[in-house]
Design a protein around this motif. Structure first.
Motif, PDB file in Angstrom:
ATOM      1  N   ALA A 294       0.451  -1.269   0.473  1.00 11.46           N
ATOM      2  CA  ALA A 294      -0.060   0.004   0.279  1.00 11.46           C
ATOM      3  C   ALA A 294       0.716   1.492   0.326  1.00 11.46           C
ATOM      4  O   ALA A 294       0.092   2.173  -0.627  1.00 11.46           O
ATOM      5  N   ASP A 295       2.548   1.015   0.809  1.00 14.27           N
ATOM      6  CA  ASP A 295       3.268   2.569   0.294  1.00 14.27           C
ATOM      7  C   ASP A 295       3.619   2.162  -0.696  1.00 14.27           C
ATOM      8  O   ASP A 295       5.089   3.233  -0.576  1.00 14.27           O
ATOM      9  N   CYS A 296       4.259   0.962  -1.959  1.00 18.67           N
ATOM     10  CA  CYS A 296       4.571   1.316  -3.135  1.00 18.67           C
ATOM     11  C   CYS A 296       4.623   2.384  -3.531  1.00 18.67           C
ATOM     12  O   CYS A 296       3.255   3.005  -3.621  1.00 18.67           O
ATOM     13  N   ARG A 297       5.313   3.413  -4.396  1.00 15.97           N
ATOM     14  CA  ARG A 297       5.425   4.403  -5.311  1.00 15.97           C
ATOM     15  C   ARG A 297       4.638   4.735  -6.463  1.00 15.97           C
ATOM     16  O   ARG A 297       3.032   4.785  -6.943  1.00 15.97           O
ATOM     17  N   PHE A 298       3.987   3.095  -7.263  1.00 15.42           N
ATOM     18  CA  PHE A 298       2.902   2.871  -8.069  1.00 15.42           C
ATOM     19  C   PHE A 298       1.939   1.907  -7.519  1.00 15.42           C
ATOM     20  O   PHE A 298       2.372   0.869  -6.856  1.00 15.42           O
ATOM     21  N   HIS A 299       0.943   2.159  -7.967  1.00 15.47           N
ATOM     22  CA  HIS A 299      -0.425   1.857  -7.576  1.00 15.47           C
ATOM     23  C   HIS A 299      -0.349  -0.034  -8.148  1.00 15.47           C
ATOM     24  O   HIS A 299      -0.561  -0.716  -7.207  1.00 15.47           O
ATOM     25  N   ASP A 300       0.578  -0.519  -9.465  1.00 16.86           N
ATOM     26  CA  ASP A 300       0.761  -1.611  -9.486  1.00 16.86           C
ATOM     27  C   ASP A 300       2.030  -2.570 -10.043  1.00 16.86           C
ATOM     28  O   ASP A 300       2.430  -3.066  -9.919  1.00 16.86           O
ATOM     29  N   CYS A 301       2.954  -1.428  -8.328  1.00 14.99           N
ATOM     30  CA  CYS A 301       3.866  -2.504  -8.248  1.00 14.99           C
ATOM     31  C   CYS A 301       4.199  -3.668  -8.422  1.00 14.99           C
ATOM     32  O   CYS A 301       3.594  -4.380  -7.863  1.00 14.99           O
ATOM     33  N   ALA A 302       5.126  -4.394  -9.209  1.00 18.19           N
ATOM     34  CA  ALA A 302       5.244  -5.472  -9.205  1.00 18.19           C
ATOM     35  C   ALA A 302       5.448  -6.421  -8.383  1.00 18.19           C
ATOM     36  O   ALA A 302       6.511  -7.843  -8.117  1.00 18.19           O
ATOM     37  N   HIS A 303       7.144  -6.168  -7.216  1.00 15.69           N
ATOM     38  CA  HIS A 303       8.057  -5.782  -6.461  1.00 15.69           C
ATOM     39  C   HIS A 303       9.160  -6.699  -6.982  1.00 15.69           C
ATOM     40  O   HIS A 303       8.888  -7.688  -6.173  1.00 15.69           O
ATOM     41  N   VAL A 304       9.300  -6.437  -8.016  1.00 13.55           N
ATOM     42  CA  VAL A 304      10.389  -6.809  -8.597  1.00 13.55           C
ATOM     43  C   VAL A 304      12.127  -6.129  -8.646  1.00 13.55           C
ATOM     44  O   VAL A 304      12.951  -6.311  -7.563  1.00 13.55           O
ATOM     45  N   ALA A 305      11.903  -4.946  -8.918  1.00 15.06           N
ATOM     46  CA  ALA A 305      13.239  -3.790  -9.184  1.00 15.06           C
ATOM     47  C   ALA A 305      12.480  -2.556  -9.020  1.00 15.06           C
ATOM     48  O   ALA A 305      12.842  -1.435  -9.868  1.00 15.06           O
ATOM     49  N   GLU A 306      11.650  -2.274  -9.074  1.00 14.21           N
ATOM     50  CA  GLU A 306      10.888  -1.045  -9.201  1.00 14.21           C
ATOM     51  C   GLU A 306      11.478  -0.319  -7.992  1.00 14.21           C
ATOM     52  O   GLU A 306      11.330  -0.402  -7.224  1.00 14.21           O
ATOM     53  N   PRO A 307      12.070   1.326  -8.617  1.00 14.77           N
ATOM     54  CA  PRO A 307      12.076   2.168  -7.765  1.00 14.77           C
ATOM     55  C   PRO A 307      10.703   2.558  -6.248  1.00 14.77           C
ATOM     56  O   PRO A 307       9.616   2.800  -6.851  1.00 14.77           O
ATOM     57  N   GLY A 308      10.739   2.855  -5.272  1.00 16.19           N
ATOM     58  CA  GLY A 308       9.904   3.407  -4.618  1.00 16.19           C
ATOM     59  C   GLY A 308       9.349   2.056  -3.791  1.00 16.19           C
ATOM     60  O   GLY A 308       7.887   2.572  -3.438  1.00 16.19           O
ATOM     61  N   CYS A 309       9.575   1.018  -4.072  1.00 20.26           N
ATOM     62  CA  CYS A 309       8.957  -0.441  -3.442  1.00 20.26           C
ATOM     63  C   CYS A 309       9.212  -0.858  -1.783  1.00 20.26           C
ATOM     64  O   CYS A 309       9.918  -1.002  -2.063  1.00 20.26           O
ATOM     65  N   ALA A 310       7.870  -0.692  -1.587  1.00 17.07           N
ATOM     66  CA  ALA A 310       8.137  -0.530  -0.136  1.00 17.07           C
ATOM     67  C   ALA A 310       8.163  -1.888   0.232  1.00 17.07           C
ATOM     68  O   ALA A 310       8.618  -2.587   1.154  1.00 17.07           O
TER      69      ALA A 310
END
Length: 373
Positions: A294-310
């Motif tokens: 819920a705190d990731c920068r992008f709402h569709d974050c895949a939690h792989v290598a995205e910037p701002g991934c909580a």
């Protein structure tokens, strides 16, 4: 088991005094059954299904009934153990004419290439996941069982069986803590059918409705069932010493009334536990990951290598175990594949997403080579 036939044709008796009360009959079921009662049909709970026929517990005892009238092409709508059925009062053979809408349903995908769903049990309140302490814990498998249990609508409970084989209480405490980490919000109970440890707590849980016993062969489900029933009703075989696996002593799903109240469905050992449209269940099992997400920068974050991934930040800080994230990704991917096989729109979205990612990859590669492809 049999009952007096007095009042067996009426579904309006008090839930507490109705002959089927011990099998879970209540006022809500009676109200749902009223249209079938008007047609002269009898209520009963399916206690066993095999080869197109089933045993149904009615107010007059168990009757054998044919399911031909309610065998649709959809395998998720066949009669299963735990269903409340409307049965013909007489006939040879008798027929199940319908079953009441299910409150909960435990479903897995089959191992066939068609990826059909298979319903294991219906109208379950507690999903008891038996895990043997005689072998090394498989936390990924526990998470898989939990995802299906949460998706079913039942309340899961993890029972660590054969606790008497772990003599060191410190080691046992570590094992329990590992399972608790893999099962947030789920009670974890250590049980030994040999010493009786924990069986009273399990019996108290099971007395509050319908419970289904789940687990692989050799997990001790039939032994647990016998402990709850207070008799050697289910056949028990020794697990192999080399790997702790047992043979299938239970070959069908059987619903049994418990002496302390409640009913129990014992299931065969499950070699494979495939997800079946269980996205919500996966989210429940990995609730802490979804909280971080819920705190990731992008709402569709895949939690792989995205910037701002909580989520990745939590792994980096040690707040989240990397094993948990890998298991979460694996179950989500599997669930998406299963759903995509039956959802043309989703298949199209997955292909479009793959094409976009491929185009982005080619563009990035071209930019690195100075525009040369």
């Amino acid at each position: 088991m049999s009952f007096s036939s007095s009042g067996s044709s009426s579904t309006h008796a008090s839930a507490a005094t109705h002959p089927l009360a011990a099998f879970g009959w209540d006022d809500a079921w009676a109200a749902a059954f009223a249209p079938y009662e008007a047609r002269g049909l009898l209520p009963g709970r399916v206690v066993r299904v095999d080869r197109g026929q089933c045993d149904v517990m009615t107010a007059d005892g168990v009757v054998r009934a044919d399911t031909a009238f309610v065998t649709p092409h959809d395998p998720l709508r066949v009669v299963c153990t735990g269903d409340w059925a409307a049965v013909e009062p007489t006939g040879n053979p008798r027929y199940v004419k319908a079953y009441l809408p299910r409150r909960t349903a435990f479903v897995r995908s089959t191992s066939s290439q068609r990826s059909e769903g298979q319903i294991l049990a219906a109208n379950v309140d507690h999903a008891v996941i038996a895990v043997s302490l005689a072998v090394e814990l498989d936390l990924g498998r526990i998470e898989r069982f939990l995802a299906l249990a949460w998706e079913s609508g039942a309340q899961p409970l993890v029972v660590l069986t054969k606790a008497d084989l772990v003599a060191d209480p410190t080691v046992l405490a570590h094992l329990v803590r590992d399972v608790e980490t893999a099962a947030p919000g789920v009670p974890v109970l250590t049980v030994s059918a040999l010493t009786g440890e924990g069986t009273d707590v399990l019996a108290a849980v099971a007395s509050g409705g319908t419970s289904v016993l789940l687990g692989v062969s050799g997990a001790g489900k039939s032994t647990l069932a016998n402990a709850l029933l207070g008799a050697d009703v289910m056949e028990v075989r020794e697990a192999r010493e080399v790997d702790g696996k047992g043979r299938h002593t239970t070959t069908t799903r059987n619903l049994l009334a418990l002496p302390g109240g409640g009913v129990l469905i014992d299931t065969p050992g499950l070699r494979g536990v495939g997800l079946w449209d269980a996205a919500a269940g996966v989210g429940q099992v990995f609730s802490e990951i979804e909280d971080y997400a819920a705190d990731c920068r992008f709402h569709d974050c895949a939690h792989v290598a995205e910037p701002g991934c909580a989520v990745l930040a939590a792994v980096e800080s040690g707040a989240l175990a990397e094993r948990r994230l890998e298991s979460y990704r694996k179950l989500l991917r599997e669930n998406q594949r299963i759903v995509a096989k039956t959802d043309a729109r989703l298949r199209s979205e997955i292909r479009r997403d793959w094409r976009l990612k491929s185009a982005e990859g080619r563009a990035n590669y071209s930019a690195k080579r100075g525009g040369r492809v």
